[in-house]
Design a protein around this motif. Structure first.
Motif, PDB file in Angstrom:
ATOM      1  N   ALA A 128      -4.287   3.641  10.078  1.00 18.45           N
ATOM      2  CA  ALA A 128      -5.351   2.398   9.573  1.00 18.45           C
ATOM      3  C   ALA A 128      -4.268   1.644   9.260  1.00 18.45           C
ATOM      4  O   ALA A 128      -2.978   1.821   8.306  1.00 18.45           O
ATOM      5  N   VAL A 129      -4.255  -0.280   9.021  1.00 22.06           N
ATOM      6  CA  VAL A 129      -3.774  -0.667   9.086  1.00 22.06           C
ATOM      7  C   VAL A 129      -5.009  -2.030   7.920  1.00 22.06           C
ATOM      8  O   VAL A 129      -6.035  -2.346   8.568  1.00 22.06           O
ATOM      9  N   VAL A 130      -4.030  -1.724   7.093  1.00 22.49           N
ATOM     10  CA  VAL A 130      -4.916  -3.442   5.945  1.00 22.49           C
ATOM     11  C   VAL A 130      -4.092  -3.720   6.035  1.00 22.49           C
ATOM     12  O   VAL A 130      -2.956  -4.426   5.383  1.00 22.49           O
ATOM     13  N   ASP A 131      -5.268  -5.259   6.482  1.00 20.35           N
ATOM     14  CA  ASP A 131      -4.943  -6.716   5.912  1.00 20.35           C
ATOM     15  C   ASP A 131      -5.179  -7.126   4.812  1.00 20.35           C
ATOM     16  O   ASP A 131      -5.796  -6.780   3.404  1.00 20.35           O
ATOM     17  N   TRP A 133       6.922   9.719   8.689  1.00 20.60           N
ATOM     18  CA  TRP A 133       6.762   8.153   8.177  1.00 20.60           C
ATOM     19  C   TRP A 133       5.509   8.039   7.756  1.00 20.60           C
ATOM     20  O   TRP A 133       4.289   8.339   8.356  1.00 20.60           O
ATOM     21  N   SER A 134       5.057   7.699   6.456  1.00 19.98           N
ATOM     22  CA  SER A 134       3.205   7.860   5.961  1.00 19.98           C
ATOM     23  C   SER A 134       2.680   6.229   5.687  1.00 19.98           C
ATOM     24  O   SER A 134       1.793   6.124   5.747  1.00 19.98           O
ATOM     25  N   ILE A 135       4.086   5.209   5.076  1.00 20.21           N
ATOM     26  CA  ILE A 135       3.433   3.605   4.775  1.00 20.21           C
ATOM     27  C   ILE A 135       4.404   3.101   5.019  1.00 20.21           C
ATOM     28  O   ILE A 135       5.715   3.001   4.988  1.00 20.21           O
ATOM     29  N   GLY A 136       3.347   1.429   5.622  1.00 25.75           N
ATOM     30  CA  GLY A 136       5.023   0.879   6.415  1.00 25.75           C
ATOM     31  C   GLY A 136       4.499  -0.067   5.915  1.00 25.75           C
ATOM     32  O   GLY A 136       2.707  -0.753   5.624  1.00 25.75           O
ATOM     33  N   VAL A 137       5.121  -1.562   5.269  1.00 26.19           N
ATOM     34  CA  VAL A 137       4.182  -3.152   5.248  1.00 26.19           C
ATOM     35  C   VAL A 137       5.348  -3.714   6.268  1.00 26.19           C
ATOM     36  O   VAL A 137       6.423  -3.690   6.820  1.00 26.19           O
ATOM     37  N   LEU A 140       0.255  -1.598   5.915  1.00 23.71           N
ATOM     38  CA  LEU A 140      -0.168  -2.560   5.143  1.00 23.71           C
ATOM     39  C   LEU A 140       0.477  -4.277   5.261  1.00 23.71           C
ATOM     40  O   LEU A 140       2.044  -4.658   5.230  1.00 23.71           O
ATOM     41  N   LEU A 141      -0.688  -4.798   5.347  1.00 24.81           N
ATOM     42  CA  LEU A 141       0.035  -6.919   5.616  1.00 24.81           C
ATOM     43  C   LEU A 141      -0.438  -7.095   4.542  1.00 24.81           C
ATOM     44  O   LEU A 141      -1.421  -7.136   3.388  1.00 24.81           O
ATOM     45  N   SER A 142       1.065  -7.542   4.295  1.00 27.21           N
ATOM     46  CA  SER A 142       1.174  -8.996   2.748  1.00 27.21           C
ATOM     47  C   SER A 142       1.883  -9.467   2.896  1.00 27.21           C
ATOM     48  O   SER A 142       2.937  -9.908   3.231  1.00 27.21           O
ATOM     49  N   CYS A 143       1.137 -11.155   2.143  1.00 22.49           N
ATOM     50  CA  CYS A 143       2.508 -12.048   1.688  1.00 22.49           C
ATOM     51  C   CYS A 143       2.947 -12.063   0.780  1.00 22.49           C
ATOM     52  O   CYS A 143       3.851 -12.405   0.416  1.00 22.49           O
ATOM     53  N   HIS A 144       2.381 -10.536  -0.165  1.00 21.89           N
ATOM     54  CA  HIS A 144       3.730 -10.428  -1.245  1.00 21.89           C
ATOM     55  C   HIS A 144       5.069  -9.280  -1.060  1.00 21.89           C
ATOM     56  O   HIS A 144       4.431  -8.347  -1.383  1.00 21.89           O
ATOM     57  N   VAL A 148      10.097  -1.518   6.311  1.00 18.87           N
ATOM     58  CA  VAL A 148       9.397  -3.513   5.234  1.00 18.87           C
ATOM     59  C   VAL A 148      10.353  -3.886   6.693  1.00 18.87           C
ATOM     60  O   VAL A 148      11.285  -4.009   7.682  1.00 18.87           O
ATOM     61  N   PHE A 149       9.384  -4.706   7.616  1.00 20.67           N
ATOM     62  CA  PHE A 149       9.764  -5.414   8.559  1.00 20.67           C
ATOM     63  C   PHE A 149       8.890  -7.134   7.619  1.00 20.67           C
ATOM     64  O   PHE A 149       7.814  -7.127   7.479  1.00 20.67           O
ATOM     65  N   ASP A 150      10.140  -7.555   7.634  1.00 18.51           N
ATOM     66  CA  ASP A 150       9.860  -9.394   7.274  1.00 18.51           C
ATOM     67  C   ASP A 150       9.300 -10.119   8.238  1.00 18.51           C
ATOM     68  O   ASP A 150      10.645 -10.306   9.373  1.00 18.51           O
ATOM     69  N   THR A 151       8.505 -10.463   8.645  1.00 19.67           N
ATOM     70  CA  THR A 151       8.631 -11.541   9.082  1.00 19.67           C
ATOM     71  C   THR A 151       9.108 -13.256   9.177  1.00 19.67           C
ATOM     72  O   THR A 151       8.958 -13.703  10.016  1.00 19.67           O
TER      73      THR A 151
END
Length: 382
Positions: free
Chosen positions: A138-141, A45-49, A172-176, A188-191
């Protein structure tokens, strides 16, 4: 990968703290627990959110994944333009390509320090550095948290396309949630719900939204809105017609078309894409569509013509070279004698061919490259 987040702090017993506990029946504010099962140990995999509301544990999960060192925190020099700070030991063209890839195509912004950029420009500059340096993990907050949502969606799409050309994995860590379709993440993991989704091999979880770009032939009345975003300040093209691309009525792209002597060839200039749409791949498709019209004779002259286009933008030059519908016809390291150009324009004004502006072309060290649109049939066989 099973992650267990356990945070705690002092259980305060002040009057106000006790009153809040009483009013809201909140007795366990000193502890935060979150358990997540993320089956992402493989490298396929390349991108997770990780998405969810503020305070739901996104940053803690991001740190627990690969450690604090994986958190992307680029440090920018205060006394240097961003073009000097992006992979300074690397190739110049790679740095400009990274900026263009994430939609930061505004050349004046490249020459400014990070601290004076807008929030949207900082967002894209950070992503450009990430792409240029391309760490394996990399983790992008706070991904896209502080920018306009239109910029966030297009910026997310542009980043995802560019990042997948690297060999790295990014979380990628995001509220949106609105960026998920544009990123097309692998998982995708939804907290908020503790739900994990992962795409099947060879597919994506989301389908990127589509939009229709409408093209209209106009005069110069729309140019003032686009002019601040063009990297050259020159007089308007003589006897030119303009084309404006819009999405849902909003102006997105602009280009002007005129002809060379003898009506044997068209000339395109003043190509501008609005900053909030840069990185969406709009510019070249917009230009190609109009060049194809001229090639087929769909112009005010009713004559089929190829189109000549000049630019010094490294990213656009690379895109034109990759496109089989274009062929490169010239490359000049620097411009002509500017004083001679001014004199020529002055003489032309005396003959009534143009108004005196006092401006002239040349005298610079721009590596201007010329391209000719040769069309789908010829390009497909090239």
């Amino acid at each position: 990968m099973k992650l267990a987040i356990r945070h705690s702090c002092a259980d305060f017993d002040s009057y106000r703290a006790a009153r809040v506990k009483s009013l809201f029946n909140c007795e366990d504010a000193a502890a935060f627990h979150l358990d997540a099962d993320l089956p992402i140990e493989d490298e396929a995999w390349s991108i997770g959110v990780i998405v969810g509301p503020s305070g739901s544990g996104k940053s803690s999960l991001g740190t627990a994944l690969w450690g604090d060192d994986a958190l992307w925190r680029p440090r920018w020099p205060a006394n240097a333009p961003i073009i000097d700070a992006i992979d300074p030991a690397g190739d110049f063209n790679a740095a400009t390509a990274a900026l263009a890839a994430v939609g930061l195509g505004s050349v004046p912004a490249w020459l400014r320090p990070y601290d004076v950029l807008s929030n949207g420009e900082r967002f894209r500059a950070d992503l450009a550095r990430l792409i240029a340096e391309a760490p394996l993990r990399a983790v992008v907050d706070e991904f896209s948290s502080v920018v306009d949502r239109q910029i966030a969606r297009i910026g997310a799409m542009a980043f995802a396309k560019a990042w997948r050309r690297t060999q790295g994995q990014a979380v990628l860590l995001s509220c949106h949630h609105d960026i998920l379709d544009w990123i097309e993440p692998d998982w995708v993991f939804d907290t908020a719900t503790a739900q994990f989704e992962r795409a099947a091999a060879g597919s994506r979880l989301r389908r990127r939204p589509t939009f229709d770009l409408e093209i209209a032939e106009t005069g110069w009345e729309h140019w003032p809105a686009f002019e601040p975003h063009h990297y050259l300040k020159l007089p308007r093209m003589i006897a030119a017609k303009c084309y404006v691309g819009t999405v849902n009525g909003a102006p997105v792209a602009h280009v002007a078309f005129s002809t060379r002597p003898g009506l044997v060839e068209a000339r395109a200039c003043r190509l501008v894409v609005m900053p909030e749409w840069q990185g969406a791949g709009v510019g070249l498709r917009f230009l190609n569509a109009i060049c194809e019209r001229w090639r087929l004779g769909e112009n005010r002259f009713g004559l089929p013509m190829p189109t000549l286009f000049h630019t010094s933008h490294p990213g656009l030059c690379e895109a034109l070279r990759r496109d089989q519908r274009w062929t490169q016809v010239s490359a000049a390291l620097f411009g002509d004698n500017k004083q001679r150009s001014i004199e020529s324009m002055r003489l032309a004004s005396q003959r009534g061919r143009m108004a005196v502006t006092g401006a002239g072309f040349g005298g610079h060290f721009r590596a201007v490259q010329g391209f000719r649109y040769i069309g789908r049939e010829i390009g497909a066989c090239a």
